[in-house]
Motif scaffolding. Structure first.
Motif, PDB file in Angstrom:
ATOM      1  N   LEU A 178     -56.392 -82.586 -32.642  1.00  0.00           N
ATOM      2  CA  LEU A 178     -56.235 -81.639 -33.477  1.00  0.00           C
ATOM      3  C   LEU A 178     -54.471 -81.429 -33.829  1.00  0.00           C
ATOM      4  O   LEU A 178     -53.862 -81.303 -32.886  1.00  0.00           O
ATOM      5  CB  LEU A 178     -56.680 -80.377 -33.202  1.00  0.00           C
ATOM      6  N   VAL A 179     -54.349 -81.444 -35.238  1.00  0.00           N
ATOM      7  CA  VAL A 179     -53.019 -81.213 -35.527  1.00  0.00           C
ATOM      8  C   VAL A 179     -53.273 -79.940 -36.406  1.00  0.00           C
ATOM      9  O   VAL A 179     -53.727 -79.916 -37.608  1.00  0.00           O
ATOM     10  CB  VAL A 179     -52.153 -82.208 -36.488  1.00  0.00           C
ATOM     11  N   LEU A 180     -52.608 -78.820 -36.027  1.00  0.00           N
ATOM     12  CA  LEU A 180     -52.610 -77.486 -36.698  1.00  0.00           C
ATOM     13  C   LEU A 180     -51.492 -77.383 -37.237  1.00  0.00           C
ATOM     14  O   LEU A 180     -50.282 -77.274 -36.624  1.00  0.00           O
ATOM     15  CB  LEU A 180     -53.080 -76.393 -35.345  1.00  0.00           C
ATOM     16  N   ILE A 181     -51.665 -76.975 -38.453  1.00  0.00           N
ATOM     17  CA  ILE A 181     -50.576 -76.699 -39.359  1.00  0.00           C
ATOM     18  C   ILE A 181     -50.693 -75.222 -39.917  1.00  0.00           C
ATOM     19  O   ILE A 181     -51.573 -74.909 -40.586  1.00  0.00           O
ATOM     20  CB  ILE A 181     -50.346 -77.662 -40.481  1.00  0.00           C
ATOM     21  N   PRO A 182     -50.032 -74.005 -39.277  1.00  0.00           N
ATOM     22  CA  PRO A 182     -50.340 -72.522 -39.648  1.00  0.00           C
ATOM     23  C   PRO A 182     -49.928 -72.435 -41.070  1.00  0.00           C
ATOM     24  O   PRO A 182     -48.729 -73.245 -41.587  1.00  0.00           O
ATOM     25  CB  PRO A 182     -49.277 -71.988 -38.864  1.00  0.00           C
ATOM     26  N   CYS A 183     -50.137 -71.449 -41.706  1.00  0.00           N
ATOM     27  CA  CYS A 183     -49.888 -71.047 -42.867  1.00  0.00           C
ATOM     28  C   CYS A 183     -48.608 -70.099 -42.854  1.00  0.00           C
ATOM     29  O   CYS A 183     -47.421 -70.675 -43.405  1.00  0.00           O
ATOM     30  CB  CYS A 183     -50.797 -70.551 -43.547  1.00  0.00           C
ATOM     31  N   MET A 184     -48.851 -68.973 -42.709  1.00  0.00           N
ATOM     32  CA  MET A 184     -47.365 -67.928 -42.572  1.00  0.00           C
ATOM     33  C   MET A 184     -46.560 -68.560 -41.552  1.00  0.00           C
ATOM     34  O   MET A 184     -47.037 -68.510 -40.134  1.00  0.00           O
ATOM     35  CB  MET A 184     -47.882 -66.558 -42.428  1.00  0.00           C
ATOM     36  N   GLY A 185     -45.272 -68.544 -41.820  1.00  0.00           N
ATOM     37  CA  GLY A 185     -44.185 -68.981 -40.935  1.00  0.00           C
ATOM     38  C   GLY A 185     -44.074 -70.506 -40.768  1.00  0.00           C
ATOM     39  O   GLY A 185     -43.345 -70.898 -40.101  1.00  0.00           O
ATOM     40  N   VAL A 186     -44.721 -71.380 -41.328  1.00  0.00           N
ATOM     41  CA  VAL A 186     -44.794 -72.837 -41.433  1.00  0.00           C
ATOM     42  C   VAL A 186     -45.081 -73.226 -42.888  1.00  0.00           C
ATOM     43  O   VAL A 186     -44.028 -73.353 -43.546  1.00  0.00           O
ATOM     44  CB  VAL A 186     -45.843 -73.387 -40.371  1.00  0.00           C
ATOM     45  N   ALA A 187     -46.009 -73.405 -43.183  1.00  0.00           N
ATOM     46  CA  ALA A 187     -46.522 -73.869 -44.665  1.00  0.00           C
ATOM     47  C   ALA A 187     -45.882 -72.866 -45.849  1.00  0.00           C
ATOM     48  O   ALA A 187     -45.882 -73.293 -46.845  1.00  0.00           O
ATOM     49  CB  ALA A 187     -47.929 -74.235 -44.668  1.00  0.00           C
ATOM     50  N   SER A 188     -45.703 -71.789 -45.448  1.00  0.00           N
ATOM     51  CA  SER A 188     -45.402 -70.772 -46.202  1.00  0.00           C
ATOM     52  C   SER A 188     -43.976 -71.060 -46.903  1.00  0.00           C
ATOM     53  O   SER A 188     -43.401 -70.636 -47.979  1.00  0.00           O
ATOM     54  CB  SER A 188     -45.201 -69.357 -45.424  1.00  0.00           C
ATOM     55  N   HIS A 189     -43.279 -72.044 -46.315  1.00  0.00           N
ATOM     56  CA  HIS A 189     -41.940 -72.414 -46.812  1.00  0.00           C
ATOM     57  C   HIS A 189     -42.068 -73.446 -48.166  1.00  0.00           C
ATOM     58  O   HIS A 189     -41.033 -73.685 -48.538  1.00  0.00           O
ATOM     59  CB  HIS A 189     -41.097 -73.129 -45.620  1.00  0.00           C
ATOM     60  N   LEU A 190     -43.162 -73.638 -48.286  1.00  0.00           N
ATOM     61  CA  LEU A 190     -43.462 -74.888 -49.279  1.00  0.00           C
ATOM     62  C   LEU A 190     -43.625 -74.038 -50.695  1.00  0.00           C
ATOM     63  O   LEU A 190     -44.522 -74.078 -51.471  1.00  0.00           O
ATOM     64  CB  LEU A 190     -44.696 -75.656 -49.189  1.00  0.00           C
TER      65      LEU A 190
END
Length: 305
Positions: free
Chosen positions: A192-204
């Motif tokens: 599993l590759v886990l990509i979090p939303c707030m704190g990570v993908a929220s920069h996009l």
């Protein structure tokens, strides 16, 4: 559910950044937001990196649907709409997914999507795993694992789900909708590759001005994405929106687009909080996305093909 146990050595090998062209299926609640549309098109515009073999419509329930079944059907229709805009109707099969969430961690929800994932995964060679890009509730993927646990030996799941491990809770839409399915995937030992939303993908984050400058003029698909973004908000003055889901495609397109580390799979509480147990199996955790590099790659690809 009796799940095969992958050795630590095998997990480390499977969780390395993939080399060469990879086989991909995309599980998406496409009608729920506007980011799924960007991610689907981004993947289809990356043919040298990935072969998209199938789309699975995922359930969702919010103000845009009457329930998970309605959300899944609307996502199914939106996938067909995207392929029509691209002029690629019928090129990639689209399957209906679950019309409900898991009622128990040993109770799969049967669907076209879950069964296709099982069949497609079991055909994979040991040295050529199927990459499952999940950008919605993880119900379809969890159901496939429950239907045939051996697929964890054949797949790598790349999931946009939950918030960063440092976040006070993980009540993120994809994870929050189906707690039981989220636990199945996190506990199964699947690579599993886990990509979090707030704190990570929220920069996009991006703005209407940027989409107007770099997307709108890219033919029918550019106009489609521009109008999709324009309609997402009433007042775009000083407004930006996170296009979360493209983090998964950016991760797969080039190693330089994200930063990640191998960690023990976090456990998920009933209160939607993470806890860490160093004795659990390894996953890859993406802790940073390079916002500019990902958007530059997306914008360039929209002008190709």
């Amino acid at each position: 559910m009796i799940v095969p146990q992958l050795s630590t050595e095998t997990l480390v090998q499977r969780l390395r950044y993939p080399q060469g062209k990879i086989r991909v299926v995309i599980d998406t609640d496409t009608y729920n937001e506007i980011d799924d549309q960007f991610a689907v098109i981004y993947a289809l515009q990356s043919p040298e990196r990935m072969q998209v073999e199938a789309f699975y419509a995922a359930p969702f329930h919010n103000e845009l649907s009457d329930g998970p079944l309605d959300g899944m059907e609307k996502s199914f229709d939106e996938l067909h709409r995207i392929m029509k805009v691209l002029g690629r109707e019928g090129e990639v099969p689209i399957y209906r997914g679950s019309g409900m969430y898991l009622t128990g961690t040993n109770m799969p929800v049967e669907s076209e999507a879950a069964h296709d994932l099982v069949e497609r995964a079991m055909q994979a060679e040991d040295d050529d795993p199927l990459y499952v890009v999940a950008i919605g509730a993880i119900t379809n993927v969890a159901s496939a694992i429950l239907l045939e646990p051996r697929i964890i030996e054949k797949i790598v799941v790349v999931w946009l789900g939950g918030h960063g491990l440092h976040w006070p809770d993980t009540r993120e839409f994809n994870l929050f909708q189906d707690l039981k399915a989220s636990r199945v995937v996190l506990n199964s030992g699947v690579p599993l590759v886990l990509i979090p939303c707030m704190g990570v993908a929220s920069h996009l984050l991006t703005s209407l001005s940027e989409i107007r400058d770099y997307v709108k003029d890219k033919g029918p698909v550019g106009n489609y994405l521009y109008e999709t973004y324009r309609r997402c908000h009433d007042d775009h003055f000083g407004y930006t929106r996170a296009i979360w889901d493209i983090a998964t495609i950016g991760y797969l397109n080039h190693e330089s687009m994200t930063q990640s580390a191998l960690i023990s799979s976090p456990a998920l509480s009933d209160e939607f909080r993470w806890s860490v147990d160093p004795n659990r199996h390894l996953i890859r955790y993406v802790w940073n996305v390079r916002r500019d590099v990902i958007f530059q790659d997306l914008f360039r690809r929209l002008g190709e093909g």
